[in-house]
Design an enzyme around this catalytic site. Structure first.
Site, PDB file in Angstrom:
ATOM      1  N   ALA A   1      88.616  19.509  91.270  1.00 52.76           N
ATOM      2  CA  ALA A   1      88.962  20.431  92.354  1.00 52.76           C
ATOM      3  C   ALA A   1      88.091  20.173  93.584  1.00 52.76           C
ATOM      4  CB  ALA A   1      88.804  21.879  91.881  1.00 52.76           C
TER       5      ALA A   1
ATOM      6  N   SER B   1      83.486  19.172  83.610  1.00 50.25           N
ATOM      7  CA  SER B   1      84.527  19.102  82.567  1.00 50.25           C
ATOM      8  C   SER B   1      85.586  18.053  82.879  1.00 50.25           C
ATOM      9  CB  SER B   1      85.230  20.459  82.422  1.00 50.25           C
ATOM     10  OG  SER B   1      84.392  21.412  81.842  1.00 50.25           O
TER      11      SER B   1
ATOM     12  N   GLN C   1      91.105  14.983  78.182  1.00 48.82           N
ATOM     13  CA  GLN C   1      91.710  14.011  77.263  1.00 48.82           C
ATOM     14  C   GLN C   1      93.216  13.932  77.434  1.00 48.82           C
ATOM     15  OE1 GLN C   1      90.488  14.627  73.169  1.00 48.82           O
ATOM     16  NE2 GLN C   1      88.338  14.297  73.643  1.00 48.82           N
TER      17      GLN C   1
ATOM     18  N   GLY D   1      95.691  15.090  79.460  1.00 47.66           N
ATOM     19  CA  GLY D   1      96.219  14.549  80.705  1.00 47.66           C
ATOM     20  C   GLY D   1      96.588  15.589  81.731  1.00 47.66           C
TER      21      GLY D   1
ATOM     22  N   GLU E   1     102.444  18.247  74.574  1.00 42.93           N
ATOM     23  CA  GLU E   1     101.417  19.181  74.084  1.00 42.93           C
ATOM     24  C   GLU E   1     102.053  20.543  73.853  1.00 42.93           C
ATOM     25  OE1 GLU E   1      97.190  17.507  75.677  1.00 42.93           O
ATOM     26  OE2 GLU E   1      98.340  18.603  77.142  1.00 42.93           O
TER      27      GLU E   1
ATOM     28  N   HIS F   1      89.989  26.442  72.245  1.00 39.08           N
ATOM     29  CA  HIS F   1      90.817  25.300  71.828  1.00 39.08           C
ATOM     30  C   HIS F   1      90.811  25.253  70.306  1.00 39.08           C
ATOM     31  CE1 HIS F   1      92.451  21.276  71.501  1.00 39.08           C
ATOM     32  NE2 HIS F   1      92.627  21.232  72.810  1.00 39.08           N
TER      33      HIS F   1
ATOM     34  N   ARG G   1      98.424  27.958  72.443  1.00 38.25           N
ATOM     35  CA  ARG G   1      97.053  27.632  72.021  1.00 38.25           C
ATOM     36  C   ARG G   1      96.332  28.818  71.396  1.00 38.25           C
ATOM     37  NH1 ARG G   1      93.707  23.959  76.168  1.00 38.25           N
ATOM     38  NH2 ARG G   1      95.114  22.339  75.449  1.00 38.25           N
TER      39      ARG G   1
ATOM     40  N   HIS H   1      86.725  26.850  75.456  1.00 40.19           N
ATOM     41  CA  HIS H   1      87.224  25.654  76.135  1.00 40.19           C
ATOM     42  C   HIS H   1      87.519  25.881  77.617  1.00 40.19           C
ATOM     43  CE1 HIS H   1      89.297  21.828  76.439  1.00 40.19           C
ATOM     44  NE2 HIS H   1      90.432  22.403  76.824  1.00 40.19           N
TER      45      HIS H   1
ATOM     46  N   ARG I   1      96.448  29.706  79.108  1.00 41.64           N
ATOM     47  CA  ARG I   1      96.843  28.534  79.900  1.00 41.64           C
ATOM     48  C   ARG I   1      97.677  27.548  79.085  1.00 41.64           C
ATOM     49  NH1 ARG I   1      94.327  23.299  80.669  1.00 41.64           N
ATOM     50  NH2 ARG I   1      92.760  24.008  79.174  1.00 41.64           N
TER      51      ARG I   1
ATOM     52  N   LEU J   1      93.980  20.467  85.246  1.00 38.69           N
ATOM     53  CA  LEU J   1      93.720  19.386  86.209  1.00 38.69           C
ATOM     54  C   LEU J   1      94.720  19.486  87.352  1.00 38.69           C
ATOM     55  CD1 LEU J   1      93.086  16.367  83.779  1.00 38.69           C
ATOM     56  CD2 LEU J   1      91.383  17.787  84.925  1.00 38.69           C
TER      57      LEU J   1
HETATM   58  P1  FAD Z   1      84.409  20.746  86.713  1.00 38.91           P
HETATM   59  O1  FAD Z   1      85.102  19.461  86.528  1.00 38.91           O
HETATM   60  O2  FAD Z   1      83.796  21.362  85.512  1.00 38.91           O
HETATM   61  O3  FAD Z   1      83.292  20.489  87.820  1.00 38.91           O
HETATM   62  C1  FAD Z   1      82.381  21.501  88.181  1.00 38.91           C
HETATM   63  C2  FAD Z   1      81.411  20.907  89.168  1.00 38.91           C
HETATM   64  O4  FAD Z   1      80.594  21.920  89.742  1.00 38.91           O
HETATM   65  C3  FAD Z   1      80.461  19.888  88.578  1.00 38.91           C
HETATM   66  O5  FAD Z   1      80.370  18.812  89.483  1.00 38.91           O
HETATM   67  C4  FAD Z   1      79.121  20.633  88.513  1.00 38.91           C
HETATM   68  O6  FAD Z   1      78.017  19.785  88.567  1.00 38.91           O
HETATM   69  C5  FAD Z   1      79.248  21.500  89.748  1.00 38.91           C
HETATM   70  N1  FAD Z   1      78.413  22.711  89.772  1.00 38.91           N
HETATM   71  C6  FAD Z   1      78.470  23.772  88.942  1.00 38.91           C
HETATM   72  N2  FAD Z   1      77.576  24.707  89.304  1.00 38.91           N
HETATM   73  C7  FAD Z   1      76.923  24.234  90.395  1.00 38.91           C
HETATM   74  C8  FAD Z   1      75.880  24.714  91.222  1.00 38.91           C
HETATM   75  N3  FAD Z   1      75.276  25.908  91.021  1.00 38.91           N
HETATM   76  N4  FAD Z   1      75.436  23.941  92.243  1.00 38.91           N
HETATM   77  C9  FAD Z   1      75.996  22.738  92.480  1.00 38.91           C
HETATM   78  N5  FAD Z   1      76.996  22.225  91.716  1.00 38.91           N
HETATM   79  C10 FAD Z   1      77.459  22.965  90.695  1.00 38.91           C
HETATM   80  N6  FAD Z   1      92.617  20.200  81.467  1.00 38.91           N
HETATM   81  C11 FAD Z   1      93.783  19.551  81.662  1.00 38.91           C
HETATM   82  O7  FAD Z   1      94.564  19.923  82.539  1.00 38.91           O
HETATM   83  N7  FAD Z   1      94.090  18.466  80.893  1.00 38.91           N
HETATM   84  C12 FAD Z   1      93.281  17.989  79.923  1.00 38.91           C
HETATM   85  O8  FAD Z   1      93.581  16.996  79.273  1.00 38.91           O
HETATM   86  C13 FAD Z   1      92.051  18.660  79.693  1.00 38.91           C
HETATM   87  N8  FAD Z   1      91.200  18.248  78.721  1.00 38.91           N
HETATM   88  C14 FAD Z   1      89.962  18.825  78.641  1.00 38.91           C
HETATM   89  C15 FAD Z   1      89.034  18.304  77.734  1.00 38.91           C
HETATM   90  C16 FAD Z   1      87.747  18.818  77.687  1.00 38.91           C
HETATM   91  C17 FAD Z   1      86.748  18.248  76.718  1.00 38.91           C
HETATM   92  C18 FAD Z   1      87.380  19.889  78.545  1.00 38.91           C
HETATM   93  C19 FAD Z   1      86.000  20.458  78.525  1.00 38.91           C
HETATM   94  C20 FAD Z   1      88.317  20.435  79.418  1.00 38.91           C
HETATM   95  C21 FAD Z   1      89.610  19.903  79.480  1.00 38.91           C
HETATM   96  N9  FAD Z   1      90.552  20.407  80.356  1.00 38.91           N
HETATM   97  C22 FAD Z   1      91.747  19.759  80.521  1.00 38.91           C
HETATM   98  C23 FAD Z   1      90.193  21.468  81.308  1.00 38.91           C
HETATM   99  C24 FAD Z   1      89.825  20.817  82.645  1.00 38.91           C
HETATM  100  O9  FAD Z   1      89.154  19.606  82.404  1.00 38.91           O
HETATM  101  C25 FAD Z   1      88.951  21.704  83.508  1.00 38.91           C
HETATM  102  O10 FAD Z   1      89.487  22.990  83.590  1.00 38.91           O
HETATM  103  C26 FAD Z   1      88.858  21.115  84.905  1.00 38.91           C
HETATM  104  O11 FAD Z   1      88.440  19.782  84.833  1.00 38.91           O
HETATM  105  C27 FAD Z   1      87.894  21.912  85.766  1.00 38.91           C
HETATM  106  O12 FAD Z   1      87.715  21.211  86.962  1.00 38.91           O
HETATM  107  P2  FAD Z   1      86.771  21.793  88.079  1.00 38.91           P
HETATM  108  O13 FAD Z   1      86.795  20.810  89.190  1.00 38.91           O
HETATM  109  O14 FAD Z   1      87.148  23.188  88.356  1.00 38.91           O
HETATM  110  O15 FAD Z   1      85.323  21.851  87.395  1.00 38.91           O
HETATM  111  C1  SIN Z   2      93.555  18.570  75.164  1.00 34.82           C
HETATM  112  O1  SIN Z   2      93.660  17.376  75.419  1.00 34.82           O
HETATM  113  O2  SIN Z   2      93.846  19.087  74.085  1.00 34.82           O
HETATM  114  C2  SIN Z   2      93.024  19.465  76.234  1.00 34.82           C
HETATM  115  C3  SIN Z   2      94.097  19.729  77.186  1.00 34.82           C
HETATM  116  C4  SIN Z   2      93.794  20.924  78.005  1.00 34.82           C
HETATM  117  O3  SIN Z   2      92.823  21.625  77.778  1.00 34.82           O
HETATM  118  O4  SIN Z   2      94.589  21.164  78.921  1.00 34.82           O
END
Ligand code: FAD
Ligand code: SIN
Length: 519
Positions: free
Chosen positions: A20, A43, A48, A50, A114, A230, A276, A334, A369, A375
């Site tokens: 984001a 995260s 994984q 997609g 999924e 999860h 889920r 999760h 969700r 993503l």
């Molecule tokens: P994040 O990617 O978590 O990034 C947060 C950022 O904020 C990081 O850079 C961190 O360092 C920064 N940050 C936090 N606090 C501070 C602070 N105080 N000061 C400065 N920086 C800070 N979703 C899907 O749609 N498909 C999938 O296949 C999927 N698989 C997943 C598998 C796993 C193992 C996990 C954990 C999640 C998965 N999800 C999936 C969920 C999805 O990955 C997350 O919801 C999404 O990536 C969140 O993105 P984000 O940019 O909001 O936060």
């Molecule tokens: C997964 O690959 O099972 C995670 C997908 C998701 O959290 O959206």
């Protein structure tokens, strides 16, 4: 005297560098990105399964939106679902234009399946390493733009306000320097709250910082009680726990008990591909009753290392060959459906403050969700917030003093690790897959006892704030819906078909000027 450097920029400031945050940064083209560890950690890079996108034959955004709302426990907003799903194909095209290499079959995008999706519509990369490819792409595009000023290993401590406007962020840099950076807008992209729980798939950066900072600044939070568990993390002592992607079940893997018998067909007509929350609760109950649960993915056979290399490596590291043996699994914290309330442009209730990605609550997911919609939401809302924030003029008024919560200056260098472990254990025990009034009250009492040790920690204080809010709203919602299951109120109550909004009691502020002069 506290040594605070003050900086003014003409561009928005983004906190967080996951999907984001970097999508917003690239949308703006010129901005400052504050991120607490290395660029692109969080995260997103671990994803994984997609990115959900209705790009297959016979599929369309309307069907994707309908599936999104169908699993949302009655709280997903159909308009938001349409807006997001209608942008999915464009997001995939944009990522490919930046160089993302998604898996292909016969020259076309290969699409996984999924739970809760009526079609194969999950775009993926390197089998189950979608997040790594996504973040490699966004990171490369970001570092190629000199107008994006990246501050790595810099922790955002609190938001700066002038009057009712958010005008900046107080940060602590890698060298320990306090910097007050002000600009026309702040976009929080700090991810979810997974580290609040003893068992989670989320990496160490994910500590609810954005939600806590926004709450301290007076922003409205939405649905904090809705946490997604999860169903299939590999049972291990690792922290975070290795995820066994839902795409395995989409490819035919099944959940079995110790005798090798499937139990999901008796739980839900969609069996292993039920929503889920349903699958997570079924696993949890068996394990809580002392039984083991396994994911049997042996039908994938010799193609396992190519199709699911991340899962294969995690299983082999744990001494299990998933081509031959079922893998022990448990439900694990999760994802957070709740967060900072935003509108369709990512605007929060505070002028000048935006929130995108998992820290935001857009009403897309409601109480539960749909897999792989996160993503996508980060991509869509990252771009929308950038478009809106990029238009903002400089509204800062020198007549209004710059203030921050006074507690920002009581933060020590380190968290109290034992207190954080205690908090994570109590959240897992009492505010987890199943909750009840007794457990939630106990969580409240135990949190209060830990509070003095948590409050001064740079991250622990945020975990404590978010825990308090989640406990309070979980207590208030006397029904079960989506990710929020109350064993003392097991039914869904139509009277509760509404969102929870929450605001912290106003807290003491201090002006930056006074802090610089007297602290
Ligand atoms: P994040 O990617 O978590 O990034 C947060 C950022 O904020 C990081 O850079 C961190 O360092 C920064 N940050 C936090 N606090 C501070 C602070 N105080 N000061 C400065 N920086 C800070 N979703 C899907 O749609 N498909 C999938 O296949 C999927 N698989 C997943 C598998 C796993 C193992 C996990 C954990 C999640 C998965 N999800 C999936 C969920 C999805 O990955 C997350 O919801 C999404 O990536 C969140 O993105 P984000 O940019 O909001 O936060
Ligand atoms: C997964 O690959 O099972 C995670 C997908 C998701 O959290 O959206």
């Amino acid at each position: 005297m506290t040594d605070i450097t003050t900086i003014r920029t003409d561009d928005p400031i983004i906190v967080g560098s996951g999907v984001a945050g970097l999508t917003a940064a690239l949308g703006l083209g010129s901005c400052t990105v504050i991120t607490k560890s290395a660029l692109a950690e969080g995260s997103s890079r671990l994803a994984q399964g997609g990115i959900a996108a209705a790009v297959g034959d016979g599929d369309d955004a309307e069907q994707h939106a309908a599936d999104t709302v169908a699993v949302s426990g009655g709280l997903g907003d159909p308009m938001v679902a349409k807006l997001v799903t209608a942008s999915a194909a464009e997001c995939i095209d944009w990522l490919q234009s930046l160089g993302a290499q998604f898996d292909r079959k016969n020259g076309r995008l290969a699409l996984g399946r999924e739970a809760g999706h009526g079609r194969h519509r999950i775009v993926h990369a390197d089998g189950d390493a979608t997040g790594a490819e996504l973040m490699r792409t966004l990171r490369a595009a970001t570092v190629a733009r000199p107008q994006i000023d990246v501050w790595e290993n810099t922790l955002a401590l609190d938001l700066i306000r002038r009057g009712d406007r958010v005008t900046g962020v107080l940060v602590r840099t890698a060298t320990g320097q306090l910097v007050a950076i002000e600009g026309p807008a702040v976009i929080l992209a700090t991810g979810g709250i997974g580290r609040l729980y003893a068992h989670t798939t989320n990496p160490e950066e994910v500590t609810g910082d954005g939600m806590a900072m926004a709450a301290r600044a007076g922003a409205t939070l939405l649905d904090p009680e809705f946490v997604q568990f999860h169903p299939t993390a590999l049972v291990s002592d690792l922290d975070p726990m290795p995820l066994l992607t839902e795409a395995l079940r989409g490819a035919g893997a099944v959940l079995v008990d110790e005798s090798g018998s499937r139990f999901m067909p008796a739980e839900h007509p969609d069996a292993e591909l039920a929503p889920r929350d349903v699958v997570a609760r079924a696993n949890w109950r068996r394990r809580a009753a002392g039984k083991a649960v396994f994911l049997d993915a042996t039908l994938i056979g010799d193609t396992f290392p190519d199709r699911f290399p991340t899962v294969f490596a995690a299983a082999m590291d744990a001494g299990i060959d998933p081509r031959i043996d079922p893998m022990p699994v448990n439900a694990t914290a999760h994802y957070h459906m709740g967060g900072i309330e935003v509108d369709e442009h990512g605007r929060t209730s505070l002028p000048g403050l935006y929130a995108v990605g998992e820290t935001a609550a857009t009403r897309l997911h409601g109480a539960n969700r749909l897999a792989s919609n996160s993503l996508l939401e980060g991509l869509v809302f990252g771009a929308r917030a950038a478009a809106d924030a990029g238009e903002l003029g400089d509204h800062r008024s020198e007549l209004e003093p710059a203030v921050v919560p006074a507690s920002a200056f009581n933060v020590s260098d380190e968290d109290d690790a034992a207190a954080v472990a205690g908090l994570r254990a109590l959240m897992w025990e009492h505010v987890g897959v199943e909750r009840d009034a007794g457990g939630l009250e106990r969580a409240r009492t135990e949190l209060a006892a830990l509070l003095p040790r948590l409050e001064e920690g740079p991250t622990a204080r945020n975990l404590a704030t978010v825990a308090g809010v989640a406990i309070a709203t979980a207590l208030a919602r006397t029904e079960s819906r989506g990710g929020h299951y109350r064993s003392d109120f097991p039914e869904t109550d139509p009277a509760w078909r509404r969102h929870t909004t929450y605001r912290l009691q106003p807290i003491a502020d201090t002006t930056l000027h006074r802090a610089m002069a007297t602290a």
